[in-house]
Write a protein that holds these residues in place. Structure first.
Motif, PDB file in Angstrom:
ATOM      1  N   GLN A  43     -36.707  -0.307 -57.760  1.00 57.07           N
ATOM      2  CA  GLN A  43     -37.279   0.787 -59.091  1.00 57.07           C
ATOM      3  C   GLN A  43     -38.584   0.232 -59.835  1.00 57.07           C
ATOM      4  OE1 GLN A  43     -33.236   1.256 -59.710  1.00 57.07           O
ATOM      5  NE2 GLN A  43     -34.811   1.573 -61.618  1.00 57.07           N
ATOM      6  N   LEU A  44     -39.128  -0.360 -59.251  1.00 49.79           N
ATOM      7  CA  LEU A  44     -41.106  -0.569 -59.887  1.00 49.79           C
ATOM      8  C   LEU A  44     -41.449   0.580 -59.165  1.00 49.79           C
ATOM      9  CD1 LEU A  44     -41.593  -4.329 -60.528  1.00 49.79           C
ATOM     10  CD2 LEU A  44     -41.906  -2.716 -61.961  1.00 49.79           C
ATOM     11  N   TYR A  45     -41.582   0.136 -57.614  1.00 52.05           N
ATOM     12  CA  TYR A  45     -41.551   1.914 -56.812  1.00 52.05           C
ATOM     13  C   TYR A  45     -41.645   2.714 -56.611  1.00 52.05           C
ATOM     14  CZ  TYR A  45     -44.429  -2.411 -54.331  1.00 52.05           C
ATOM     15  OH  TYR A  45     -45.645  -3.895 -54.199  1.00 52.05           O
ATOM     16  N   PRO A  46     -40.715   3.195 -57.046  1.00 58.06           N
ATOM     17  CA  PRO A  46     -40.141   4.546 -56.991  1.00 58.06           C
ATOM     18  C   PRO A  46     -40.377   5.137 -58.672  1.00 58.06           C
ATOM     19  CG  PRO A  46     -38.313   3.647 -56.134  1.00 58.06           C
ATOM     20  CD  PRO A  46     -39.173   2.343 -56.619  1.00 58.06           C
ATOM     21  N   THR A  47     -40.825   4.044 -59.794  1.00 55.20           N
ATOM     22  CA  THR A  47     -40.644   4.610 -61.473  1.00 55.20           C
ATOM     23  C   THR A  47     -42.432   4.542 -61.528  1.00 55.20           C
ATOM     24  OG1 THR A  47     -38.936   3.402 -62.031  1.00 55.20           O
ATOM     25  CG2 THR A  47     -40.861   2.976 -63.485  1.00 55.20           C
ATOM     26  N   LEU A  48     -42.876   3.696 -60.463  1.00 53.39           N
ATOM     27  CA  LEU A  48     -44.352   3.918 -60.401  1.00 53.39           C
ATOM     28  C   LEU A  48     -44.889   5.275 -60.000  1.00 53.39           C
ATOM     29  CD1 LEU A  48     -46.107   0.575 -59.242  1.00 53.39           C
ATOM     30  CD2 LEU A  48     -46.196   1.250 -61.644  1.00 53.39           C
ATOM     31  N   ARG A  49     -44.055   5.795 -59.197  1.00 54.15           N
ATOM     32  CA  ARG A  49     -44.942   7.072 -58.550  1.00 54.15           C
ATOM     33  C   ARG A  49     -44.326   7.693 -59.443  1.00 54.15           C
ATOM     34  NH1 ARG A  49     -41.565   6.544 -54.051  1.00 54.15           N
ATOM     35  NH2 ARG A  49     -41.880   4.581 -53.432  1.00 54.15           N
TER      36      ARG A  49
END
Lengths: 190, 190
Positions: A43-49
DNA sequence: TGCGTAATATATCTGGCAGATATATAGTCG
DNA sequence: CGACTATATATCTGCCAGATATATTACGCA
């Protein structure tokens, strides 16, 4: 519209503490709000993008120091979005799925010692959690910060729930299991 | 292997009570174990097809009576699969995500009356739940069945948690909110 | 008699999310 | 210098809730 993502706001909230990389976010979340919130890398990496595309965070590339890494800092728009969300009504007191209770509901079909093992396992997990929460409470209480009263309130929620869970576990164990030896887990009670 | 589906076993468990259609399953689950378990149509219908393919349930077509419907009955293999699963260790005391606590953790940025509204909303939801659980407890206590002690144990878990939540809510409200009028929700406390 | 509405019934789609897995580099301890 | 651990980024599968679509039946009410 399905339920909207709260990962965005957990990330924004953590980034108000300091800029962090995806990896640090995961560590910090697990180590601070981990007892009532979790985030996975998935979840974190896509959300950061997405947050970056929306202008709510800005990436900062660190090349020189050690290995390369990218931290993300919250922007003014990010802080505004966080505060807006903090003010919105809490969605859904959706009852969380509880596997122990599901098993207990159909436990008439279960051997007493198996039921006892489930309850012991539950008790041990709660005891470990409770001890950990006490340590966190002491740490938060020691460090004076403007966030302190709010952080104490959240950790005390965890304490209240584990204590109530332990009391329920004791009552349920003595109600459902005929008194006898060997119904306990690895270490005996009291 | 990701976490395995528990919908299968919730369905099998409910079908030990009587054969049911997908629609009935949804209604029965919401009305009995709904306070600690939920299932959506999006899960139920595919799951019923899988259980049928595995020989754990058999469909029974009802054409004549009223409109057409299909109920599913649990098979011997289905009962065995349920009992096997009941005996397996409860997975993951994964801390459930709690949106109220997430907001509270960052609530330093929040106006006191907004925080008060969140806490009032929480209190009212818990009070309503608690009253409902009391009604369920009375109903279960009145009806003697071999499942009764187990069903009472699960509903008492709900009671213990809502009571602990209400106590925490009171303590937190008086700690975080300066005493003044108008911090309550639609109906005043005591 | 007919109309609107609610309950029954089945099904599909989107998107949130956890957990597993893959891959690589940097630091540490022996 | 080799093993192990921590840091770091990324992707994939599968579970699941909630929304939506579509019929049909039952019932109250006018």
């Amino acid at each position: 519209m399905a339920r909207s993502s709260k990962t965005r706001f957990a990330v924004l909230g953590m980034l108000t503490l300091r800029p962090m990389s995806g990896y640090e976010l995961r560590e910090e979340i697990a180590g601070s709000i981990g007892y009532f919130w979790s985030e996975s890398f998935g979840q974190l990496y896509p959300t950061l993008r997405v947050l970056e595309a929306d202008g709510l965070v800005i990436p900062e590339r660190h090349a020189g120091e050690g290995r390369g890494r990218t931290t993300f800092a919250i922007t003014r728009a990010g802080r505004d979005a966080l505060v807006d969300w903090l003010g919105t009504e809490v969605e859904s007191l959706t009852p969380d799925r509880n596997e122990l209770l599901l098993k207990l509901f159909f436990a008439r079909r279960l051997a007493p010692q198996t039921l006892g093992a489930h309850l012991s396992h539950h008790r041990e997990a709660l005891e470990a959690q409770h001890e950990q929460y006490l340590r966190v409470e002491a740490a938060v209480a020691a460090d004076r910060s403007p966030d302190q009263p709010f952080w104490l309130a959240t950790i005390r929620y965890g304490l209240a729930m584990t204590e109530a869970g332990l009391a329920w576990n004791r009552a349920t164990t003595s109600t459902l299991l005929p008194d006898r030896e060997g119904q306990h887990g690895s270490h005996p009670a009291s």
